[in-house]
Design a protein around this motif. Sequence first.
Motif, PDB file in Angstrom:
ATOM      1  N   PRO A 161       0.851  -1.193   0.000  1.00 22.81           N
ATOM      2  CA  PRO A 161       0.000   0.000   0.000  1.00 22.81           C
ATOM      3  C   PRO A 161       0.885   1.241   0.000  1.00 22.81           C
ATOM      4  N   PHE A 162       0.304   2.401  -0.331  1.00 27.47           N
ATOM      5  CA  PHE A 162       1.188   3.555  -0.509  1.00 27.47           C
ATOM      6  C   PHE A 162       1.926   3.999   0.749  1.00 27.47           C
ATOM      7  N   ASP A 163       1.342   3.743   1.933  1.00 27.47           N
ATOM      8  CA  ASP A 163       2.071   4.200   3.123  1.00 27.47           C
ATOM      9  C   ASP A 163       3.232   3.268   3.512  1.00 27.47           C
ATOM     10  N   ASP A 164       3.364   2.157   2.817  1.00 28.45           N
ATOM     11  CA  ASP A 164       4.537   1.289   3.032  1.00 28.45           C
ATOM     12  C   ASP A 164       5.607   1.459   1.961  1.00 28.45           C
ATOM     13  N   LEU A 165       5.307   2.272   0.958  1.00 32.63           N
ATOM     14  CA  LEU A 165       6.291   2.460  -0.111  1.00 32.63           C
ATOM     15  C   LEU A 165       7.506   3.208   0.405  1.00 32.63           C
ATOM     16  N   SER A 166       8.665   2.850  -0.132  1.00 36.44           N
ATOM     17  CA  SER A 166       9.867   3.573   0.267  1.00 36.44           C
ATOM     18  C   SER A 166       9.858   4.959  -0.381  1.00 36.44           C
ATOM     19  N   PHE A 167      10.744   5.793   0.112  1.00 38.96           N
ATOM     20  CA  PHE A 167      10.885   7.171  -0.365  1.00 38.96           C
ATOM     21  C   PHE A 167      11.000   7.244  -1.889  1.00 38.96           C
ATOM     22  N   ALA A 168      11.781   6.347  -2.456  1.00 36.12           N
ATOM     23  CA  ALA A 168      12.110   6.446  -3.878  1.00 36.12           C
ATOM     24  C   ALA A 168      11.198   5.622  -4.784  1.00 36.12           C
ATOM     25  N   SER A 169      10.390   4.745  -4.194  1.00 37.13           N
ATOM     26  CA  SER A 169       9.644   3.796  -5.027  1.00 37.13           C
ATOM     27  C   SER A 169       8.300   4.333  -5.498  1.00 37.13           C
ATOM     28  N   ALA A 170       7.952   3.971  -6.737  1.00 37.55           N
ATOM     29  CA  ALA A 170       6.637   4.304  -7.283  1.00 37.55           C
ATOM     30  C   ALA A 170       5.673   3.138  -7.094  1.00 37.55           C
ATOM     31  N   LYS A 171       6.231   1.931  -7.084  1.00 32.72           N
ATOM     32  CA  LYS A 171       5.409   0.739  -6.903  1.00 32.72           C
ATOM     33  C   LYS A 171       6.312  -0.394  -6.434  1.00 32.72           C
ATOM     34  N   THR A 172       5.854  -1.147  -5.456  1.00 27.64           N
ATOM     35  CA  THR A 172       6.687  -2.214  -4.882  1.00 27.64           C
ATOM     36  C   THR A 172       5.881  -3.474  -4.601  1.00 27.64           C
ATOM     37  N   TYR A 173       6.460  -4.605  -4.989  1.00 24.87           N
ATOM     38  CA  TYR A 173       5.949  -5.893  -4.554  1.00 24.87           C
ATOM     39  C   TYR A 173       6.888  -6.430  -3.484  1.00 24.87           C
ATOM     40  N   ASP A 174       6.336  -7.041  -2.467  1.00 24.33           N
ATOM     41  CA  ASP A 174       7.145  -7.741  -1.472  1.00 24.33           C
ATOM     42  C   ASP A 174       6.931  -9.233  -1.629  1.00 24.33           C
ATOM     43  N   ILE A 175       8.034  -9.958  -1.654  1.00 26.97           N
ATOM     44  CA  ILE A 175       7.922 -11.413  -1.595  1.00 26.97           C
ATOM     45  C   ILE A 175       8.108 -11.817  -0.144  1.00 26.97           C
ATOM     46  N   GLU A 176       7.172 -12.604   0.353  1.00 27.84           N
ATOM     47  CA  GLU A 176       7.275 -13.082   1.725  1.00 27.84           C
ATOM     48  C   GLU A 176       7.328 -14.602   1.708  1.00 27.84           C
ATOM     49  N   ILE A 177       8.174 -15.156   2.555  1.00 24.10           N
ATOM     50  CA  ILE A 177       8.210 -16.615   2.664  1.00 24.10           C
ATOM     51  C   ILE A 177       7.826 -16.996   4.090  1.00 24.10           C
ATOM     52  N   TYR A 178       7.221 -18.178   4.182  1.00 23.76           N
ATOM     53  CA  TYR A 178       6.678 -18.591   5.464  1.00 23.76           C
ATOM     54  C   TYR A 178       7.715 -19.377   6.259  1.00 23.76           C
ATOM     55  N   ALA A 179       7.747 -19.066   7.565  1.00 23.10           N
ATOM     56  CA  ALA A 179       8.644 -19.791   8.467  1.00 23.10           C
ATOM     57  C   ALA A 179       7.790 -20.463   9.534  1.00 23.10           C
ATOM     58  N   PRO A 180       7.617 -21.789   9.458  1.00 23.44           N
ATOM     59  CA  PRO A 180       6.666 -22.486  10.336  1.00 23.44           C
ATOM     60  C   PRO A 180       7.081 -22.510  11.808  1.00 23.44           C
ATOM     61  N   GLY A 181       8.387 -22.405  12.101  1.00 23.81           N
ATOM     62  CA  GLY A 181       8.838 -22.438  13.495  1.00 23.81           C
ATOM     63  C   GLY A 181       8.387 -21.195  14.241  1.00 23.81           C
ATOM     64  N   VAL A 182       8.684 -20.043  13.712  1.00 22.09           N
ATOM     65  CA  VAL A 182       8.277 -18.791  14.356  1.00 22.09           C
ATOM     66  C   VAL A 182       6.855 -18.406  13.932  1.00 22.09           C
ATOM     67  N   ASP A 183       6.301 -19.178  12.979  1.00 16.78           N
ATOM     68  CA  ASP A 183       4.948 -18.936  12.469  1.00 16.78           C
ATOM     69  C   ASP A 183       4.769 -17.500  11.969  1.00 16.78           C
TER      70      ASP A 183
END
Length: 415
Positions: free
Chosen positions: A317-339
């Motif tokens: 969303p726009f409030d998570d965009l970095s200063f310089a970015s116009a559009k950003t995708y985040d890749i997230e991977i799941y860690a089952p131990g820390v859930d």
Amino acid sequence: MYNIKFVEEHIQELKETSIKKGISLEFDYFIELNEERKSLKGRVDELHWIRNEKGKKVGELKRRGEDPTELIDELEDLKEGLTQLEQELKEIQKKVNDFIAWIPNLIHPSVRDESIVVREPTGIRDFSFKPLTHIELGESLGILDFEAASRIAGSNFVLYKGKGAVLERALVNFMLDLHIKRHQYTEIFPPFLANEESMFSTGQLPKLRDDMYITERDGFFLNPTAEVPLTNILAGSILSPGDLPIKYCGYTACFRREAGSYGKETRGLLRVHQFNKVELVNFVLPDESYRVLEDLLDEALDVIKLLELPYRVIQLPFDDLSFASAKTYDIEIYAPGVDKWLEVSSVSNFEDFQAKRAEIRVRIGGETKPLHTLNASGVATARLMVSLIENYQTEEGEIEIPEPLLPYINFEKIG
RNA sequence: GGAGAGGUGACCGAGCGGUUUAAGGUGCACGAUUGGAAAUCGUGUUUCCGCAUAUAGUGGAACGAGGGUUCGAAUCCCUCCCUCUCCGCCA
């Protein structure tokens, strides 16, 4: 950096962008400053013109062997007022520039006020036992040593040991080879330190000063991401369309102070001051940058898919965009131990924001204009390691090595 | 760290206090020529800022960066940065 005329002409848009990105800027103050700058500039220009005209006459008189004393006296009087005005103009110009330096990049219209799931969660495993955390596994297997790291440096540093160190190194090599061979990248091994100008060009400065380590004697910045050195390779360049796209990929250690973030989230490897990362940077023609953004996402995802880790992709969303970015995708991977879902890659289009600051241009026909830059982590190892060891753990508390890493490692499991 | 040489437009390269409006060349753009191209010829070709009768006008600024001297600095002086050569130190 933004051209002042551009700021004047897009003031409303820039104001809204700043608010959306959570940067509070006094645009009214800027408008006032700018009016003052213009009027001062007019007066200074006029005095310069008079000085130049009369100065030329002094030259003529001297060449003819006549006496220029009277003119010189006049010019001396002129100088007094001028010097003061010049000083004022300079100060106000600096204030104007300081203001503009804080204006973030514009936001792409497809970006919303909430995050969008771009790729649904895939590949989450069913465990027949309660999975341990990477901290428990790391300590019992002797591959992570947080205590030693804090003895050497301080808290929130990590030390990889034995097979853990080998695994970390294998991950870096695996990723580099993947991008070089499959995605046609040119490998770069850059300096880990960068100067202030470089940090400004990519947009880390002015905003993130407190998040970076700075060397005391020389004022170098420890790079928080290889995006900084990789992008600045071409600072000041003028390229031709045939040179593009340029794709640089490089490994660096990344250093972040993470000021103000303590507590549970920082346990173990989730948030550390130094981590390893392979970065992808692309330089492209403006028309192509949004197509390339999708390509970059796929290139980064290849790492995750080959290692068969559970992942999802979020459009920020726009409030998570970095200063310089116009559009950003985040890749997230799941860690089952820390859930937890862990961010291992940001894939961003900076459009011409960094290129303007770094003066990276492309000449098309007779016209020279800034190109577009993009980057993606491909990917960050600390969190990759977390997900990997938590997903590949066995009921016996051992860790299996995923098949794609075997060429880089001379053992098949840690245990 | 020490000594020397250098840093000028997209690139090469002259200029070393006021005829610089930054020579000359290369490249690039447009036009002419051509069946088409090359060659040739012609025209044009930095960026930023101010004013304006606001695409063609007009003025200013920028010669690595920042200061200084001067009526006036690419040119003289100082500090710093970078490149090259040599010496020292060092993995």
